[in-house]
Design a protein around this motif. Structure first.
Motif, short mmCIF file in Angstrom:
data_model
loop_
_atom_site.label_atom_id
_atom_site.label_comp_id
_atom_site.label_asym_id
_atom_site.label_seq_id
_atom_site.Cartn_x
_atom_site.Cartn_y
_atom_site.Cartn_z
N ASP A 188 32.78 49.39 46.06
CA ASP A 188 32.96 48.52 47.22
C ASP A 188 33.56 47.19 46.74
N LEU A 189 33.68 46.24 47.66
CA LEU A 189 34.33 44.98 47.31
C LEU A 189 33.48 44.12 46.39
N LEU A 190 32.18 44.34 46.38
CA LEU A 190 31.34 43.62 45.43
C LEU A 190 31.65 44.12 44.00
N ASP A 191 31.86 45.42 43.86
CA ASP A 191 32.28 45.97 42.57
C ASP A 191 33.64 45.40 42.17
N LEU A 192 34.52 45.24 43.16
CA LEU A 192 35.86 44.72 42.87
C LEU A 192 35.78 43.28 42.38
N VAL A 193 34.92 42.47 42.98
CA VAL A 193 34.73 41.09 42.52
C VAL A 193 34.25 41.09 41.08
N ARG A 194 33.29 41.97 40.76
CA ARG A 194 32.77 42.06 39.40
C ARG A 194 33.87 42.36 38.40
N GLU A 195 34.70 43.36 38.71
CA GLU A 195 35.73 43.79 37.77
C GLU A 195 36.84 42.77 37.63
N THR A 196 37.32 42.22 38.73
CA THR A 196 38.44 41.29 38.66
C THR A 196 38.06 39.97 37.98
N CYS A 197 36.80 39.57 38.11
CA CYS A 197 36.35 38.30 37.52
C CYS A 197 35.77 38.47 36.13
N GLY A 198 35.64 39.72 35.67
CA GLY A 198 35.10 39.96 34.34
C GLY A 198 33.64 39.61 34.22
N LEU A 199 32.86 39.85 35.28
CA LEU A 199 31.45 39.51 35.29
C LEU A 199 30.62 40.75 34.96
N ILE A 200 29.40 40.54 34.45
CA ILE A 200 28.53 41.64 34.08
C ILE A 200 27.22 41.58 34.88
N ASP A 201 26.50 40.49 34.76
CA ASP A 201 25.21 40.35 35.44
C ASP A 201 25.41 40.28 36.95
N PHE A 202 24.54 41.00 37.70
CA PHE A 202 24.67 41.01 39.16
C PHE A 202 24.52 39.62 39.74
N ARG A 203 23.67 38.79 39.15
CA ARG A 203 23.47 37.45 39.68
C ARG A 203 24.78 36.67 39.70
N ASP A 204 25.61 36.82 38.65
CA ASP A 204 26.88 36.12 38.59
C ASP A 204 27.86 36.70 39.61
N VAL A 205 27.82 38.03 39.81
CA VAL A 205 28.68 38.67 40.80
C VAL A 205 28.33 38.17 42.21
N ALA A 206 27.03 38.14 42.50
CA ALA A 206 26.57 37.69 43.82
C ALA A 206 26.95 36.23 44.06
N ASP A 207 26.82 35.40 43.03
CA ASP A 207 27.19 33.98 43.17
C ASP A 207 28.67 33.83 43.49
N GLU A 208 29.52 34.64 42.82
CA GLU A 208 30.96 34.57 43.08
C GLU A 208 31.27 35.04 44.50
N ALA A 209 30.60 36.11 44.95
CA ALA A 209 30.82 36.60 46.30
C ALA A 209 30.39 35.56 47.34
N ARG A 210 29.23 34.93 47.09
CA ARG A 210 28.78 33.89 48.02
C ARG A 210 29.73 32.70 48.04
N ARG A 211 30.29 32.38 46.88
CA ARG A 211 31.26 31.28 46.84
C ARG A 211 32.46 31.61 47.71
N PHE A 212 32.96 32.85 47.60
CA PHE A 212 34.10 33.25 48.42
C PHE A 212 33.75 33.23 49.90
N LEU A 213 32.54 33.66 50.22
CA LEU A 213 32.10 33.72 51.63
C LEU A 213 31.55 32.39 52.14
N ASN A 214 31.48 31.39 51.26
CA ASN A 214 30.88 30.09 51.60
C ASN A 214 29.42 30.21 51.95
#
Length: 346
Positions: A68-94
């Protein structure tokens, strides 16, 4: 605070905007966004559904990756830990960042470091580590056929590194092998953790005993790698143990472990490099890493040469076939001027 599935659903509501932001090299084609891969290369291998019941789902026909797009955020940003992925997604979504609960803060209970940037948390973790020699991590690598790991400053030992179960949030701690991730200038950008069984039985018995923290994209764990001097010849690969196995029989060659195939494809090659030997696993993701780094090398005028194991990976070759046969096998794949970098050990 939104859950993982809710974050993915929110991203899917505006899938095209997500693609334009994270996959800007692609283009819209009907109800799809088409791009080369998760590293935002030009091409047509990866497609994202922009409408219909599968809106927000994606797949890469070349590598077999999907999600899904959360997986896409993880891969494109080079993130590993879910906490960092979620933070990036929240940043995009404000979305507001969640306040860390007192029981989840930091690298230890009662610590407030969870709100720190991942690279800062990685550097803080490194300050808690010890030299590798004589530790459980050193013994673990020796069991894997790698006796000289303690000679590498990039490898450290943490006697009680916190581990968080991503499903339950429960925290425990295990001894861990810590590898330092650095950028081109030698600055620390992250760490890679391999949690170990305290009784010496290999890796810890947890769901995912290997995780990275901090910035991996373009960076790597470096072995015998000069920072300020030119690096005309080098080797690059995925896993730590595979690269350490190569380094065991090629002690004169600078090497890097990019930790995953995607990060191998995105590794920033050093100035002055003339030849890069690419050592990757032979699965679909490994081939993607080889092809991605080969393209980057050729664009820079660097000759890419692929090193292939006889078995599944180079550590398996070292353990099952022995260092002498691994050395002979590698020497046959090196350019003649580099053959002297491969030594034949008993």
């Amino acid at each position: 605070m939104l859950s993982a599935s809710q974050l993915a659903d929110r991203l899917a509501e505006d899938a095209e905007a997500v693609c334009r932001h994270y996959l800007s090299s692609g283009r819209k084609a009907g109800n799809y966004w088409i791009v080369g891969d998760v590293l935002n290369s030009k091409g047509r291998s990866l497609y994202v559904h922009l409408a219909g019941p599968r809106k927000g789902r994606w797949a890469d026909a070349a590598t077999g990756q999907y999600g899904d797009l959360l997986d896409l955020v993880r891969e494109t940003c080079g993130l590993i830990d879910f906490r960092d992925v979620a933070d990036e997604a929240r940043r995009f979504l404000n979305e507001p960042r969640p306040e860390p609960a007192s029981s989840r803060r930091g690298d230890a209970p009662g610590d407030s470091s969870a709100s720190r940037p991942p690279a800062e948390r990685a550097r803080r973790l490194l300050r808690m580590t010890h030299p590798l020699a004589g530790t459980l991590a050193d013994r673990y690598l020796r069991q894997r056929g790698i006796p000289g790991a303690s000679l590498h400053p990039a490898l450290r030992f943490h006697p009680s590194c916190y581990y968080r179960d991503l499903a339950t949030g429960r925290r425990t701690s295990f001894p861990a092998l810590i590898a330092t991730v650095t950028g081109p200038s030698g600055a620390i950008t992250g760490v890679h953790r391999t949690w170990l069984d305290p009784d010496g039985g290999g890796k810890a018995k947890v769901e995912d005993p290997r995780r990275a923290l901090g910035g991996l994209l373009g960076n790597a764990v470096r072995f015998r790698f000069p920072v300020n001097d030119p690096v005309p010849v080098m080797a690059a690969g995925e896993g730590l143990e595979s690269i350490l196995s190569l380094s065991h029989v090629m002690p004169g060659m600078p090497m890097v472990s990019a930790l995953t195939a995607n990060h191998l494809a995105a590794f920033r090659l050093p100035a002055g490099c003339q030849r890069v030997y690419i050592a990757a696993d032979a699965d679909a993701a490994g081939r993607h890493g080889i092809e991605g780094l080969s393209r980057r090398a050729q664009a820079l005028g660097i000759l890419p040469l692929v090193l292939s194991p006889e078995l599944g990976d180079f550590n398996e070759d070292l353990r099952r076939l022995g260092s002498a046969r691994l050395s002979d096998h590698l020497r046959a794949q090196l350019a003649p001027e580099d053959a002297c970098l491969c030594v034949r050990l008993p």
